[in-house]
Design a protein around this motif. Structure first.
Motif, PDB file in Angstrom:
ATOM      1  N   ASP A 230      39.441  45.797  38.950  1.00 48.46           N
ATOM      2  CA  ASP A 230      38.719  45.118  40.201  1.00 48.46           C
ATOM      3  C   ASP A 230      39.530  44.245  40.530  1.00 48.46           C
ATOM      4  OD1 ASP A 230      36.036  45.998  39.625  1.00 48.46           O
ATOM      5  OD2 ASP A 230      35.856  45.148  38.198  1.00 48.46           O
ATOM      6  N   GLY A 231      39.638  42.721  41.436  1.00 47.68           N
ATOM      7  CA  GLY A 231      40.495  41.759  41.314  1.00 47.68           C
ATOM      8  C   GLY A 231      41.416  41.534  42.306  1.00 47.68           C
ATOM      9  N   GLY A 232      41.633  42.882  42.773  1.00 46.93           N
ATOM     10  CA  GLY A 232      42.534  43.051  43.377  1.00 46.93           C
ATOM     11  C   GLY A 232      42.878  42.368  44.616  1.00 46.93           C
ATOM     12  N   ASN A 233      44.418  42.797  45.257  1.00 46.07           N
ATOM     13  CA  ASN A 233      44.177  42.385  46.995  1.00 46.07           C
ATOM     14  C   ASN A 233      44.921  43.930  47.489  1.00 46.07           C
ATOM     15  OD1 ASN A 233      44.695  40.734  46.471  1.00 46.07           O
ATOM     16  ND2 ASN A 233      46.830  39.985  46.312  1.00 46.07           N
ATOM     17  N   LYS A 273      33.815  44.410  48.426  1.00 45.50           N
ATOM     18  CA  LYS A 273      32.780  43.492  47.612  1.00 45.50           C
ATOM     19  C   LYS A 273      34.107  42.963  45.642  1.00 45.50           C
ATOM     20  CE  LYS A 273      28.962  44.619  49.469  1.00 45.50           C
ATOM     21  NZ  LYS A 273      27.600  45.593  49.247  1.00 45.50           N
ATOM     22  N   LYS A 274      35.252  44.002  45.554  1.00 41.01           N
ATOM     23  CA  LYS A 274      35.639  43.563  44.569  1.00 41.01           C
ATOM     24  C   LYS A 274      37.128  43.349  44.071  1.00 41.01           C
ATOM     25  CE  LYS A 274      37.453  47.948  42.291  1.00 41.01           C
ATOM     26  NZ  LYS A 274      36.582  48.601  42.029  1.00 41.01           N
ATOM     27  N   GLY A 275      37.098  42.877  45.450  1.00 37.87           N
ATOM     28  CA  GLY A 275      38.083  42.389  45.624  1.00 37.87           C
ATOM     29  C   GLY A 275      39.060  41.480  46.738  1.00 37.87           C
ATOM     30  N   ARG A 276      39.988  41.792  47.352  1.00 32.53           N
ATOM     31  CA  ARG A 276      40.051  41.186  48.635  1.00 32.53           C
ATOM     32  C   ARG A 276      40.913  42.489  48.786  1.00 32.53           C
ATOM     33  NH1 ARG A 276      39.954  36.549  51.212  1.00 32.53           N
ATOM     34  NH2 ARG A 276      40.679  35.920  53.379  1.00 32.53           N
ATOM     35  N   TYR A 316      35.396  35.684  53.092  1.00 29.38           N
ATOM     36  CA  TYR A 316      36.809  36.027  54.073  1.00 29.38           C
ATOM     37  C   TYR A 316      37.251  34.610  54.359  1.00 29.38           C
ATOM     38  CZ  TYR A 316      37.597  40.839  51.431  1.00 29.38           C
ATOM     39  OH  TYR A 316      37.985  41.677  50.975  1.00 29.38           O
TER      40      TYR A 316
END
Length: 320
Positions: A230-233, A273-276, A316
């Motif tokens: 989660d929370g990754g690029n 949804k989980k990161g970018r 975004y």
């Protein structure tokens, strides 16, 4: 100032009614299309292959992909740009080779991606063969760490082919060498490609998460998404042959049993949804092999529509 790209020559001048902009040095944009028709050839007959026609073919289907950008689209729960008048959506044209400087188009592609990223843009790259992912990812050195999510029937871990290290069989091996690519997830693997057992072992030693199409169909795309940190690029690279041949038949090596459109859509929305999601490419489409409905190119375009709509809905490009 160096000219990096050129406008499309015929048909639609941009993808999905976007603004055509080829002055990239001072570009300010939210979403940017970039055409990269040419990879790194393995032999003289490969310098111009059918994949080079794909960027313009997809552009020319614009009014099949989105009949009117202000109409409601069920894939993205609203119109293409979600009713936002402040979103700057541009098409940067194509990076073409210079016959007097072999291979220089890779440098210019990397530089074009850097300009897009520096200007705040989300690059969406139209290949071309899969070799084009290599220069694109090289432009992300200031935007790591990156999780590479790769949809493909094939492994793409060759060290070289005919002495060429940046060709279509090697992009994931090259990505693994980039210090800012921290995790690689490969989805849809099946049948045979250029990979040998040694290449498979190299991918395993690196720690790539290799998910066959059959495992995907058994466990579902949500379970695959749950395995991605989660929370990754996230950079998403979609090889058309990773998709099922029922929806993307116009490829060099079609294989039954690939990723369905619904699964790919779920992957895109789930990553958003989980990161970018920081970029996406779609590669390896051969337009001359497409059916009368141009289904392969339409599917590619609809995946792009889903990324655009989902990323806008996720905030975004909300202004601070």
């Amino acid at each position: 100032m160096e000219t990096l790209t050129v406008p499309p020559r015929t048909g639609h001048k941009s993808l999905l009614y976007s603004e055509l902009v080829t002055d990239l040095e001072n570009l300010r944009a939210d979403i940017a299309i970039l055409g990269m028709p040419f990879g790194s050839a393995y032999g003289p007959h490969s310098f111009t292959n059918d994949q080079t026609r794909a960027p313009q073919t997809i552009r020319d289907l614009t009014d099949r992909l989105v009949r009117a950008p202000e109409h409601y689209d069920f894939d993205i729960d609203g119109p293409l740009l979600q009713g936002r008048t402040d979103i700057r959506f541009v098409d940067c044209g194509d990076v073409l080779p210079d016959l007097t400087k072999p291979g220089d188009h890779y440098r210019r592609c990397e530089l074009a991606v850097r300009h897009i990223l520096q200007g705040g843009g989300l690059p969406i790259v139209l290949g071309g063969d899969h070799g084009i992912t290599t220069p694109v990812l090289r432009g992300y050195d200031q935007h790591g760490p990156i999780t590479l999510v790769h949809v493909d029937a094939h492994l793409d871990w060759r060290e070289e082919v005919n002495g060429v290290r940046d060709g279509l069989s090697s992009p994931i091996r090259r990505a693994s060498e980039l210090p800012y690519v921290k995790h690689i997830v490969q989805i849809g693997l099946r049948a045979q490609g250029s990979g040998r057992p040694a290449d498979y072992e190299a991918a395993r030693r690196y720690g790539a998460d290799l998910i066959t199409a059959y495992e995907l169909h058994d466990v579902g795309m949500q379970a695959v998404l749950d395995r991605i940190p989660d929370g990754g690029n996230y950079y998403l690279s979609i090889d058309a042959d990773g998709m099922d041949a029922a929806v993307m038949p116009a490829v060099d090596g079609p294989a039954p049993g690939g990723v369905t459109f619904v699964q790919a859509r779920k992957l895109i929305h789930g990553l958003v949804k989980k990161g970018r999601v920081v970029g996406m490419d779609i590669v390896e489409i051969q337009p001359s092999k497409d059916n009368a409905a141009m289904l392969t190119c339409v599917t590619a375009g609809r995946l792009i529509v889903n990324l655009i709509g989902a990323s806008i809905r996720a905030g975004y490009f909300d202004r601070k």
